[in-house]
Design an enzyme around this catalytic site. Structure first.
Site, short mmCIF file in Angstrom:
data_model
loop_
_atom_site.label_atom_id
_atom_site.label_comp_id
_atom_site.label_asym_id
_atom_site.label_seq_id
_atom_site.Cartn_x
_atom_site.Cartn_y
_atom_site.Cartn_z
N SER A 164 -1.38 3.45 15.50
CA SER A 164 -1.19 4.90 15.51
C SER A 164 -2.33 5.65 16.20
CB SER A 164 -1.00 5.40 14.08
OG SER A 164 -2.09 5.03 13.26
N GLU B 158 -8.75 -17.08 10.72
CA GLU B 158 -7.62 -16.42 10.06
C GLU B 158 -6.30 -16.87 10.68
OE1 GLU B 158 -6.88 -14.46 7.64
OE2 GLU B 158 -8.66 -13.39 6.98
N TYR C 39 4.35 2.69 19.34
CA TYR C 39 5.07 3.96 19.17
C TYR C 39 5.53 4.50 20.52
CZ TYR C 39 2.93 3.24 14.68
OH TYR C 39 2.55 2.66 13.49
N LYS D 52 -6.12 -8.76 11.36
CA LYS D 52 -5.97 -7.32 11.13
C LYS D 52 -7.33 -6.77 10.71
CE LYS D 52 -3.55 -3.80 8.52
NZ LYS D 52 -2.51 -3.50 7.53
N LYS E 157 -4.41 -6.80 15.50
CA LYS E 157 -4.23 -5.38 15.23
C LYS E 157 -5.57 -4.75 14.88
CE LYS E 157 -2.04 -2.42 11.88
NZ LYS E 157 -1.41 -2.35 10.60
N CYS F 226 0.79 -1.24 0.00
CA CYS F 226 0.00 0.00 0.00
C CYS F 226 0.82 1.28 0.00
CB CYS F 226 -1.02 0.00 1.13
SG CYS F 226 -0.31 0.02 2.78
N CYS G 210 -3.47 -2.52 -0.81
CA CYS G 210 -2.44 -3.43 -0.30
C CYS G 210 -2.09 -4.54 -1.29
CB CYS G 210 -2.86 -4.02 1.04
SG CYS G 210 -3.21 -2.74 2.27
N ARG H 286 -1.69 6.35 8.17
CA ARG H 286 -1.83 6.56 6.72
C ARG H 286 -1.27 7.91 6.33
NH1 ARG H 286 -7.51 3.35 5.65
NH2 ARG H 286 -6.70 1.37 6.46
N ARG I 84 -10.59 -0.59 2.63
CA ARG I 84 -9.92 -1.88 2.74
C ARG I 84 -10.85 -3.00 3.25
NH1 ARG I 84 -5.08 0.34 1.65
NH2 ARG I 84 -3.91 1.62 3.14
C1 PBG Z 1 0.05 -1.38 5.93
C2 PBG Z 1 -0.07 -1.15 7.38
C3 PBG Z 1 -0.97 -0.33 8.09
C4 PBG Z 1 -0.56 -0.35 9.42
C5 PBG Z 1 0.54 -1.21 9.50
N1 PBG Z 1 0.81 -1.71 8.23
C6 PBG Z 1 -2.07 0.54 7.65
C7 PBG Z 1 -3.25 0.04 6.97
O1 PBG Z 1 -3.54 -1.15 6.89
O2 PBG Z 1 -3.95 0.92 6.45
C8 PBG Z 1 -1.19 0.42 10.56
C9 PBG Z 1 -0.27 0.84 11.63
C10 PBG Z 1 -0.77 1.89 12.54
O3 PBG Z 1 -1.88 2.45 12.40
O4 PBG Z 1 -0.01 2.20 13.46
N2 PBG Z 1 -0.85 -2.24 5.36
#
Ligand code: PBG
Length: 324
Positions: free
Chosen positions: A274, A233, A313, A195, A248, A122, A130, A205, A217
């Site tokens: 994030s 999964e 983070y 995820k 996640k 992505c 992705c 993003r 997505r």
């Molecule tokens: C990429 C990816 C993402 C994150 C980690 N790898 C973003 C998404 O799927 O849009 C998110 C990490 C975060 O928000 O800290 N596919």
């Protein structure tokens, strides 16, 4: 055991007593620090929604790896912002791609640091999805080879572990096979197994410049309403050869962490994403919460739920507190 014979407060009376019965202890060993690499020299662009984090060129990125190493953090995960994007995300699997260069530089300076790479297209596709496109659909099977080539190029650059985050079906098996065919059978796969399609990725993003240019997505990331599906999964990823599975985001999905901890006999990672980070930072800046305490309470909760490792983070800040 009933009151007044049993009094739970007896064992809470002093800090020493509380320490004796504490069930969960955080350690810097639990943390994995995410870092964002960009091309160039002396680039250090602050990410406004993620105070203390930067899109940075490799020279500055090495300083962050040093900070992590100084706090005994065992691992970093690298994300790249390429110089150019195209429909097939070719800079994701280029030998001289940004992540490949960053991996080489980090491993040269810090041979002991575990360098994990995020495997996804992505950040590298001009449409921001992705996988690759077939019309306006995401082409699952057509993406697998490119994802596997991305993982292989990371391993060839010296990565210690690859972490596919794309959520295409079958990607773990495809990556495992290509790594094994190229003498990288020792490289583990950390699969982003559960995820979710989450609004908590918003700040990332912006940080990674990876927002989809059309649609969303939902056709590949999981529906936040589903829990049973997370078990399916994760089970698939285990069967395909994953070494670590991941949930996640983390905080809104503690039930999923706890269920996968029960169901799956592999190390379990959780990504404290994030948005989870930014919300705490923002509320702390407003003076509405005590940042240190909310940070430590959140990380403790993720570990208590069953995570063996936490991508966060907060890694350096939290480790600094723990090492004090
Ligand atoms: C990429 C990816 C993402 C994150 C980690 N790898 C973003 C998404 O799927 O849009 C998110 C990490 C975060 O928000 O800290 N596919």
């Amino acid at each position: 055991m009933l009151f007044p014979e049993y009094r739970p407060r007896r064992m809470r009376r002093t800090e020493a007593l509380r320490r004796m019965i504490r069930e969960t202890a955080l350690s810097p060993d639990d943390f994995i620090l995410p870092l964002f690499a960009v091309e160039g020299k002396d680039v250090r662009n602050p990410i406004p929604s993620m105070p203390g984090h930067f899109q940075q060129s490799i020279d500055h990125l090495l300083t962050c790896v040093q900070d992590a190493a100084d706090q005994s953090i065992p691992a970093v995960i690298l994300f790249g912002l390429p110089d150019k994007k195209d429909p097939l995300g070719t800079r994701a699997y280029a030998k001289d791609g940004i992540v490949q260069k960053a991996v080489r530089a980090v491993k040269e300076r810090f041979p002991e640091m575990v360098v994990i790479t995020d495997v996804c297209l992505c950040q590298y596709t001009d449409h921001g999805h992705c996988g690759v496109l077939d019309g306006r659909e995401i082409d699952n099977d057509g993406s697998l080879d490119l994802l596997a080539r991305t993982a292989l190029s990371h391993a060839q650059a010296g990565a210690d572990m690859v972490a596919p985050s794309d959520m295409m079906d079958g990607r773990v098996a495809e990556i495992r096979a290509l790594l094994d065919d190229n003498s990288f059978s020792q490289i583990p796969i950390m699969a982003y197994s559960a995820k979710y399609c989450s609004a908590f990725y918003g700040p990332f993003r912006e940080a990674a410049d990876s927002a989809p240019q059309f649609g969303d997505r939902r056709t590949y990331q999981m529906d936040p309403a589903n829990a049973q599906e997370a078990i399916r999964e994760a089970t698939m990823d285990v069967e395909e050869g994953a070494d670590i599975i991941m949930v996640k985001p983390a905080l809104p999905y503690l039930d999923i962490i706890s269920r996968l901890r029960e169901e799956i006999d592999l190390p379990l990672a959780a990504y404290n994403v994030s948005g989870e980070f930014s919300m705490i930072k923002a509320a702390a800046q407003m003076g509405w919460v005590d940042e240190e305490r909310v940070m430590m309470e959140s990380l403790t909760a993720i570990k208590r739920a069953g995570a063996d490792m936490i991508l966060t983070y907060f890694a350096v800040e939290a480790a600094r507190l723990l090492n004090r």
